[in-house]
Scaffold this active site. Structure first.
Site, PDB file in Angstrom:
ATOM      1  N   TYR A  64       4.336  37.509 -40.059  1.00  0.00           N
ATOM      2  CA  TYR A  64       3.371  38.588 -39.757  1.00  0.00           C
ATOM      3  C   TYR A  64       3.908  39.434 -38.608  1.00  0.00           C
ATOM      4  CZ  TYR A  64       0.380  36.173 -42.953  1.00  0.00           C
ATOM      5  OH  TYR A  64      -0.097  35.601 -44.118  1.00  0.00           O
ATOM      6  N   SER A  65       3.916  40.744 -38.802  1.00  0.00           N
ATOM      7  CA  SER A  65       4.331  41.655 -37.733  1.00  0.00           C
ATOM      8  C   SER A  65       3.337  41.557 -36.594  1.00  0.00           C
ATOM      9  CB  SER A  65       4.322  43.107 -38.222  1.00  0.00           C
ATOM     10  OG  SER A  65       5.090  43.246 -39.377  1.00  0.00           O
ATOM     11  N   CYS A  71       7.153  50.727 -42.259  1.00  0.00           N
ATOM     12  CA  CYS A  71       6.638  49.352 -42.313  1.00  0.00           C
ATOM     13  C   CYS A  71       5.430  49.305 -43.236  1.00  0.00           C
ATOM     14  CB  CYS A  71       6.267  48.879 -40.913  1.00  0.00           C
ATOM     15  SG  CYS A  71       5.936  47.101 -40.866  1.00  0.00           S
ATOM     16  N   GLU A  96      11.083  47.787 -42.296  1.00  0.00           N
ATOM     17  CA  GLU A  96      10.604  46.418 -42.497  1.00  0.00           C
ATOM     18  C   GLU A  96       9.482  46.465 -43.516  1.00  0.00           C
ATOM     19  OE1 GLU A  96      10.870  43.079 -39.696  1.00  0.00           O
ATOM     20  OE2 GLU A  96       8.737  43.519 -39.409  1.00  0.00           O
ATOM     21  N   TYR A 117       7.588  44.451 -47.006  1.00  0.00           N
ATOM     22  CA  TYR A 117       7.385  43.103 -47.539  1.00  0.00           C
ATOM     23  C   TYR A 117       6.543  43.118 -48.790  1.00  0.00           C
ATOM     24  CZ  TYR A 117       3.604  44.081 -44.119  1.00  0.00           C
ATOM     25  OH  TYR A 117       2.617  44.674 -43.363  1.00  0.00           O
TER      26      TYR A 117
END
Ligand code: FAD
Length: 379
Positions: free
Chosen positions: A156-157, A337, A377, A379
């Site tokens: 988790y960011s 992101c 980044e 995901y």
């Protein structure tokens, strides 16, 4: 600008009385002056509902007539400020750190599709990190693919600065979307297939224990060598997490060694206005730092792009492509992101814009990567 650096923020009587503020460990003084306006969003509790309450609206009106620029929150510099490298993998999956949940709050309004939560975790200064890094979380239970072994780590960011929402370096905040599974045929939710870790996090209660690994990641670190640099941040949904950390560092905290004087430009893509994340914080920066902050939202289910289709972040990028390309040519950093699916549409748009400008996107992209201006980044 009228920043009251070095002074403790004063709070109004009703805000000071708010137990949630005290819970964060945030220091408040008893001076009831309105001269230093408090950054209300520092409390992790009731982030959405608080702003929609009549009580809060009245409070803002009475304070904003007194002063237009909010004070930054002074922080006691952590040793992390002097480190040359970020902390990395202090805790590994075999020996995770046991932290404690401080609060879990729904961030989105009733008309948002799905649920996203703001989760504050107390790590007691033991899992320090820099803005832009991630934590690993090991949910409870057995790994279904490896009976007898723990669950796999989920990343988790981190959505806070290194000082955390408590401003003392003891907490970390995450922005987590609950992964829910809908059966393709029936369209009904199938709880047996809901995401394990995101549901564990969103359902957790203050005081619950949580196993952490990390911190990890270097790609999204905020380059601070040049405090006057330009940072273009493109986020979809929870992808806003690292940018919330950057922006609090730039505009909310008074960090003696980091005084941001550049431009931060956030593009945030979500479904509708109820799905906006940390909108009050960002709107506050817009008011207080109009020369240093820009904020553009793409609301896919509420706004139309110029062709009449849904408005996605790439449509906003296209709208401002001339400026963005000029800023990139001038050395701006660009960050992406969020969900993986955001990148193809954005890359196509950037390629098309480059071609319209008579430039080769491939050449430009490799130059941006070589210059360390390109940070992704997803995901
Ligand atoms: P899992 O249990 O791992 O399941 C994954 C998906 O599969 C779910 O959608 C689930 O519903 C579905 N599923 C489960 N069983 C079945 C089945 N039988 N058939 C079909 N589908 C099934 N997420 C955030 O919310 N916020 C962040 O800030 C964030 N940052 C990240 C940063 C990085 C670097 C990375 C790599 C990922 C990040 N993520 C973030 C994603 C996060 O790590 C998890 O992947 C996410 O929370 C889902 O994990 P989960 O355990 O809830 O779901």
């Amino acid at each position: 600008m009228a920043h009251a650096l070095g002074a403790l923020a004063s709070v109004s009587p009703s805000v000071a009385a708010d137990a949630s503020l005290r819970k964060t460990g945030f220091k408040i003084n008893n001076n009831l002056s309105y001269n230093n306006k408090l950054w209300i969003p520092l409390s992790p509790v009731n982030l959405k509902s608080r702003f929609s309450s009549t009580k809060y609206r009245c409070k803002v009106v009475s304070m904003s007539v007194q002063q237009t620029v909010r004070s930054k929150i002074p922080v006691q510099p952590l040793e992390l400020e002097n480190a040359k490298e970020p902390p990395l993998n202090l805790y590994k999956p075999k020996e995770p750190y046991t932290a404690t949940i401080v609060s879990v709050e729904r961030l989105v309004g009733p008309n948002a599709p799905g649920e996203t939560c703001h989760i504050v975790i107390d790590h007691g200064s033991n899992v320090p990190y820099w803005e832009g890094q991630s934590y690993g979380v090991i949910p409870p239970g057995e790994n279904p693919k490896k009976p007898g072994s723990p669950q796999n780590v989920r990343l988790y960011s981190i959505a806070s600065t290194r000082y955390g929402d408590s401003f003392d370096g003891k907490t970390t905040s995450l922005c987590v979307r609950r992964a829910v599974y809908y059966d393709a045929e029936t369209g009904k939710e199938d709880p047996s297939k809901n995401g394990v870790c995101s549901n564990f996090l969103c359902d957790s209660k203050p005081g619950d224990k949580i196993l952490l690994t990390g911190p990890s990641g270097k790609i999204m670190l905020l380059p601070e060598e040049d405090p006057n640099a330009t940072h273009i941040m493109i986020a979809t949904g929870t992808g806003v997490a690292p940018f919330r950390g950057y922006l609090r560092r730039m505009f909310m905290e008074a960090v003696p060694t980091y005084k941001f004087g550049g431009l931060a430009w956030l593009f945030l893509g979500v479904a509708n206005s109820d799905s906006l994340l940390y909108d009050d914080e960002f709107t506050g920066y817009l008011k207080d730092y109009p020369d240093n902050f820009r904020y553009d939202k793409a609301l896919s289910r509420e706004q139309k792009n110029k062709s009449g289709g849904k408005m996605y972040v790439q449509d906003k990028i296209e709208e401002y492509s001339d400026e963005i390309f000029k800023l990139l040519d001038g050395g701006a950093h660009i960050y992406f992101c969020g969900l993986k699916g955001m990148m193809p549409g954005i890359q196509e748009t950037l390629k098309r814009v480059a071609e319209e400008r008579g430039e080769s996107w491939d050449t430009k992209l490799s130059q941006l990567k070589k210059n360390k201006q390109w940070h992704v980044e997803v995901y």
